[in-house]
Design a protein around this motif. Structure first.
Motif, PDB file in Angstrom:
ATOM      1  N   PRO A 222       0.806  -1.240   0.000  1.00 32.28           N
ATOM      2  CA  PRO A 222       0.000   0.000   0.000  1.00 32.28           C
ATOM      3  C   PRO A 222       0.830   1.277   0.000  1.00 32.28           C
ATOM      4  CG  PRO A 222      -0.181  -1.170   2.102  1.00 32.28           C
ATOM      5  CD  PRO A 222       0.534  -2.079   1.160  1.00 32.28           C
ATOM      6  N   PHE A 223       2.132   1.160   0.367  1.00 35.21           N
ATOM      7  CA  PHE A 223       2.971   2.360   0.378  1.00 35.21           C
ATOM      8  C   PHE A 223       3.714   2.575  -0.946  1.00 35.21           C
ATOM      9  CE2 PHE A 223       3.149   1.153   5.033  1.00 35.21           C
ATOM     10  CZ  PHE A 223       2.157   2.057   5.388  1.00 35.21           C
ATOM     11  N   SER A 224       3.485   1.702  -1.934  1.00 34.27           N
ATOM     12  CA  SER A 224       4.289   1.802  -3.167  1.00 34.27           C
ATOM     13  C   SER A 224       3.734   2.829  -4.153  1.00 34.27           C
ATOM     14  CB  SER A 224       4.367   0.444  -3.854  1.00 34.27           C
ATOM     15  OG  SER A 224       3.089   0.061  -4.324  1.00 34.27           O
ATOM     16  N   LYS A 225       2.531   3.324  -3.910  1.00 35.80           N
ATOM     17  CA  LYS A 225       1.911   4.260  -4.878  1.00 35.80           C
ATOM     18  C   LYS A 225       2.771   5.518  -5.041  1.00 35.80           C
ATOM     19  CE  LYS A 225      -2.925   3.147  -4.286  1.00 35.80           C
ATOM     20  NZ  LYS A 225      -3.130   2.853  -2.877  1.00 35.80           N
ATOM     21  N   GLY A 226       3.064   5.838  -6.315  1.00 37.93           N
ATOM     22  CA  GLY A 226       3.807   7.077  -6.591  1.00 37.93           C
ATOM     23  C   GLY A 226       5.295   6.994  -6.284  1.00 37.93           C
ATOM     24  N   ALA A 227       5.803   5.796  -5.921  1.00 39.16           N
ATOM     25  CA  ALA A 227       7.248   5.673  -5.640  1.00 39.16           C
ATOM     26  C   ALA A 227       8.029   6.039  -6.912  1.00 39.16           C
ATOM     27  CB  ALA A 227       7.570   4.259  -5.182  1.00 39.16           C
ATOM     28  N   THR A 228       9.146   6.759  -6.723  1.00 38.36           N
ATOM     29  CA  THR A 228       9.867   7.259  -7.910  1.00 38.36           C
ATOM     30  C   THR A 228      10.337   6.129  -8.828  1.00 38.36           C
ATOM     31  OG1 THR A 228      11.671   7.479  -6.346  1.00 38.36           O
ATOM     32  CG2 THR A 228      10.780   9.508  -7.234  1.00 38.36           C
ATOM     33  N   PHE A 229      10.751   4.986  -8.229  1.00 37.41           N
ATOM     34  CA  PHE A 229      11.256   3.899  -9.065  1.00 37.41           C
ATOM     35  C   PHE A 229      10.196   3.387 -10.033  1.00 37.41           C
ATOM     36  CE2 PHE A 229      14.630   3.272  -5.749  1.00 37.41           C
ATOM     37  CZ  PHE A 229      15.648   3.691  -6.586  1.00 37.41           C
ATOM     38  N   THR A 230       8.942   3.414  -9.596  1.00 33.27           N
ATOM     39  CA  THR A 230       7.855   2.945 -10.467  1.00 33.27           C
ATOM     40  C   THR A 230       7.764   3.868 -11.688  1.00 33.27           C
ATOM     41  OG1 THR A 230       6.768   2.492  -8.381  1.00 33.27           O
ATOM     42  CG2 THR A 230       5.432   2.195 -10.356  1.00 33.27           C
ATOM     43  N   VAL A 231       7.916   5.165 -11.470  1.00 39.71           N
ATOM     44  CA  VAL A 231       7.838   6.123 -12.577  1.00 39.71           C
ATOM     45  C   VAL A 231       9.037   5.927 -13.518  1.00 39.71           C
ATOM     46  CG1 VAL A 231       7.768   8.586 -13.167  1.00 39.71           C
ATOM     47  CG2 VAL A 231       6.641   7.765 -11.077  1.00 39.71           C
ATOM     48  N   TYR A 232      10.236   5.768 -12.934  1.00 40.26           N
ATOM     49  CA  TYR A 232      11.423   5.577 -13.775  1.00 40.26           C
ATOM     50  C   TYR A 232      11.285   4.304 -14.618  1.00 40.26           C
ATOM     51  CZ  TYR A 232      13.794   9.175 -11.032  1.00 40.26           C
ATOM     52  OH  TYR A 232      14.154  10.345 -10.429  1.00 40.26           O
ATOM     53  N   ASN A 237      10.911   1.570 -19.723  1.00 49.11           N
ATOM     54  CA  ASN A 237      10.250   0.561 -20.565  1.00 49.11           C
ATOM     55  C   ASN A 237       9.860   1.139 -21.918  1.00 49.11           C
ATOM     56  OD1 ASN A 237      10.493  -1.620 -18.914  1.00 49.11           O
ATOM     57  ND2 ASN A 237       8.521  -1.314 -17.895  1.00 49.11           N
ATOM     58  N   GLN A 238       9.463   2.415 -21.919  1.00 43.51           N
ATOM     59  CA  GLN A 238       9.114   3.056 -23.203  1.00 43.51           C
ATOM     60  C   GLN A 238      10.354   3.170 -24.082  1.00 43.51           C
ATOM     61  OE1 GLN A 238       7.272   6.616 -21.757  1.00 43.51           O
ATOM     62  NE2 GLN A 238       5.239   5.695 -21.697  1.00 43.51           N
ATOM     63  N   ILE A 239      11.485   3.525 -23.472  1.00 45.11           N
ATOM     64  CA  ILE A 239      12.731   3.628 -24.247  1.00 45.11           C
ATOM     65  C   ILE A 239      13.123   2.243 -24.775  1.00 45.11           C
ATOM     66  CG2 ILE A 239      15.198   4.206 -24.125  1.00 45.11           C
ATOM     67  CD1 ILE A 239      14.489   6.263 -21.942  1.00 45.11           C
ATOM     68  N   PHE A 241      11.233  -0.231 -25.404  1.00 40.40           N
ATOM     69  CA  PHE A 241      10.293  -0.652 -26.448  1.00 40.40           C
ATOM     70  C   PHE A 241      10.748  -0.090 -27.807  1.00 40.40           C
ATOM     71  CE2 PHE A 241       6.425  -0.170 -28.993  1.00 40.40           C
ATOM     72  CZ  PHE A 241       5.937  -1.473 -28.945  1.00 40.40           C
ATOM     73  N   SER A 242      11.182   1.160 -27.806  1.00 37.27           N
ATOM     74  CA  SER A 242      11.637   1.773 -29.066  1.00 37.27           C
ATOM     75  C   SER A 242      13.031   1.285 -29.461  1.00 37.27           C
ATOM     76  CB  SER A 242      11.692   3.299 -28.936  1.00 37.27           C
ATOM     77  OG  SER A 242      10.455   3.792 -28.534  1.00 37.27           O
ATOM     78  N   PHE A 243      13.872   1.060 -28.475  1.00 39.57           N
ATOM     79  CA  PHE A 243      15.263   0.658 -28.765  1.00 39.57           C
ATOM     80  C   PHE A 243      15.628  -0.562 -27.922  1.00 39.57           C
ATOM     81  CE2 PHE A 243      14.986   5.363 -28.863  1.00 39.57           C
ATOM     82  CZ  PHE A 243      15.115   5.557 -30.228  1.00 39.57           C
ATOM     83  N   PRO A 244      15.219  -1.772 -28.356  1.00 38.27           N
ATOM     84  CA  PRO A 244      15.483  -2.971 -27.542  1.00 38.27           C
ATOM     85  C   PRO A 244      16.974  -3.137 -27.249  1.00 38.27           C
ATOM     86  CG  PRO A 244      14.017  -3.486 -29.385  1.00 38.27           C
ATOM     87  CD  PRO A 244      14.493  -2.088 -29.604  1.00 38.27           C
ATOM     88  N   GLY A 245      17.286  -3.495 -26.001  1.00 37.57           N
ATOM     89  CA  GLY A 245      18.687  -3.716 -25.622  1.00 37.57           C
ATOM     90  C   GLY A 245      19.290  -2.525 -24.891  1.00 37.57           C
ATOM     91  N   THR A 246      18.533  -1.399 -24.823  1.00 37.48           N
ATOM     92  CA  THR A 246      19.096  -0.197 -24.182  1.00 37.48           C
ATOM     93  C   THR A 246      19.387  -0.432 -22.701  1.00 37.48           C
ATOM     94  OG1 THR A 246      17.837   1.196 -25.681  1.00 37.48           O
ATOM     95  CG2 THR A 246      18.680   2.254 -23.712  1.00 37.48           C
ATOM     96  N   LYS A 247      18.464  -1.113 -22.007  1.00 37.43           N
ATOM     97  CA  LYS A 247      18.642  -1.280 -20.554  1.00 37.43           C
ATOM     98  C   LYS A 247      19.925  -2.044 -20.237  1.00 37.43           C
ATOM     99  CE  LYS A 247      13.754  -1.741 -19.451  1.00 37.43           C
ATOM    100  NZ  LYS A 247      12.765  -2.706 -18.975  1.00 37.43           N
ATOM    101  N   ILE A 248      20.102  -3.174 -20.906  1.00 40.71           N
ATOM    102  CA  ILE A 248      21.279  -4.000 -20.600  1.00 40.71           C
ATOM    103  C   ILE A 248      22.556  -3.245 -20.990  1.00 40.71           C
ATOM    104  CG2 ILE A 248      21.207  -5.399 -22.754  1.00 40.71           C
ATOM    105  CD1 ILE A 248      22.041  -7.003 -19.460  1.00 40.71           C
TER     106      ILE A 248
END
Ligand code: SF4
Ligand code: ZN
Length: 294
Positions: A222-232, A237-239, A241-248
């Motif tokens: 219940p305390f996870s709402k709006g946590a910054t990590f969720t927004v990041y 994920n959007q990045i 999706f456009s450029f697979p492999g960016t995260k790794i």
């Protein structure tokens, strides 16, 4: 779409690896990624006693399950945060897993310790997730050391590591960047810590848990709402999706290029808490302060 390993019909597509797998080959791929992480960073061996921090969520239960399947000597540590219904469900999932797999589970109850998360949230102005993280790290370390484990393993996956790296870079938190690694050696009274899932994504972990029929907590804290990590994570994920492999690439690039040239000395905790003996920057550690010691 065919499985790239056995040519059967594929069930999972992994764009960042330019690959698709059938169920069995995906499980093999996932376990292989975990084994690679363990070996590459010399996290532990079959001779080590590994303590797995289990929250009842999919990542930590997946980690515990994979380590047992790979033949490692892995027990579980559950911290009951005292967050009403959420913590009770989490406890029941972890206990059920330990019972089915016939493995040892250690539990720490924060209500008994006098610092349940809802309690400390009301007592201080600090963000609740930062307090929660501090308290969990404290008990992971203390239980690991007092119970004779050689290493503590947590279920952080690639998405967790990348969002943390992103946050630390955005705010140039150099002291946190220095501590960001799949493995932190044991030093100054701190237990060795490892993240064997750092090569697999949240999506991979969900697919693995689903195929393995793992029963985990599927409601959010219940305390996870709006946590910054969720927004990041959402934006990363959007990045991706456009450029697979960016995260790794982002994470591996940091490990290869930046982390080796970062020094790790001036911020090390030189004192030990005069109440409990935990390494600290001052004379009383943060958890003992939360317990009311001054
Ligand atoms: Fe703790 Fe925050 Fe996670 Fe809830 S969301 S378990 S308070 S770190
Ligand atoms: Zn202390």
């Amino acid at each position: 779409m065919k499985c790239i390993r056995c040519k059967k019909e594929a069930e999972v597509e992994l764009k960042s690896h330019n690959a698709a797998f059938c169920r069995d080959c995906f499980l093999h791929f996932f376990e292989n990624q975990v084994e690679k992480a363990i070996k590459k960073h010399s996290m532990f061996s079959k001779a080590d006693k590994v303590l797995v921090a289990v929250s009842g969520g999919k990542d930590s239960l997946t980690l515990w399950s994979v380590l047992l399947d790979l033949g490692y000597n892995a027990d579980g540590l559950f911290i009951n945060l005292g967050i009403n219904n959420f913590s009770e469900i989490a406890r029941s999932k972890v206990e059920k897993f330990a019972q089915i797999r016939k493995v040892k589970l250690i539990t720490v109850d924060l209500v008994d310790e006098g610092i349940s998360i809802p309690d400390v949230k009301n007592k201080t102005r600090r963000p609740v997730c930062s307090l929660c993280g501090q308290i969990k790290r404290y008990y992971f370390n203390m239980m690991g050391l007092t119970e004779g484990y050689s290493v503590l393993a947590t279920g952080h996956n690639l998405d967790d590591e990348v969002s943390r790296l992103f946050s630390n870079v955005l705010h140039w938190k150099m002291e946190y960047l220095k501590d960001q690694s799949p493995v932190l050696p044991s030093e100054n009274g701190l237990l060795k810590k490892v993240k064997p899932l750092y090569r697999v994504t949240e999506f991979d972990t969900s697919a693995y848990a689903f195929f393995k029929d793992l029963d985990f907590v599927d409601i959010a804290c219940p305390f996870s709402k709006g946590a910054t990590f969720t927004v990041y994570k959402k934006h990363l994920n959007q990045i991706e999706f456009s450029f697979p492999g960016t995260k790794i690439d982002f994470y591996q690039g940091f490990l290869k290029k930046l982390r080796p040239i970062m020094t790790n000395d001036e911020n090390s905790r030189k004192n030990t808490c005069k109440i409990c003996g935990y390494p600290t920057f001052s004379d009383i550690c943060g958890v003992c302060r939360l317990k009311g010691y001054r």
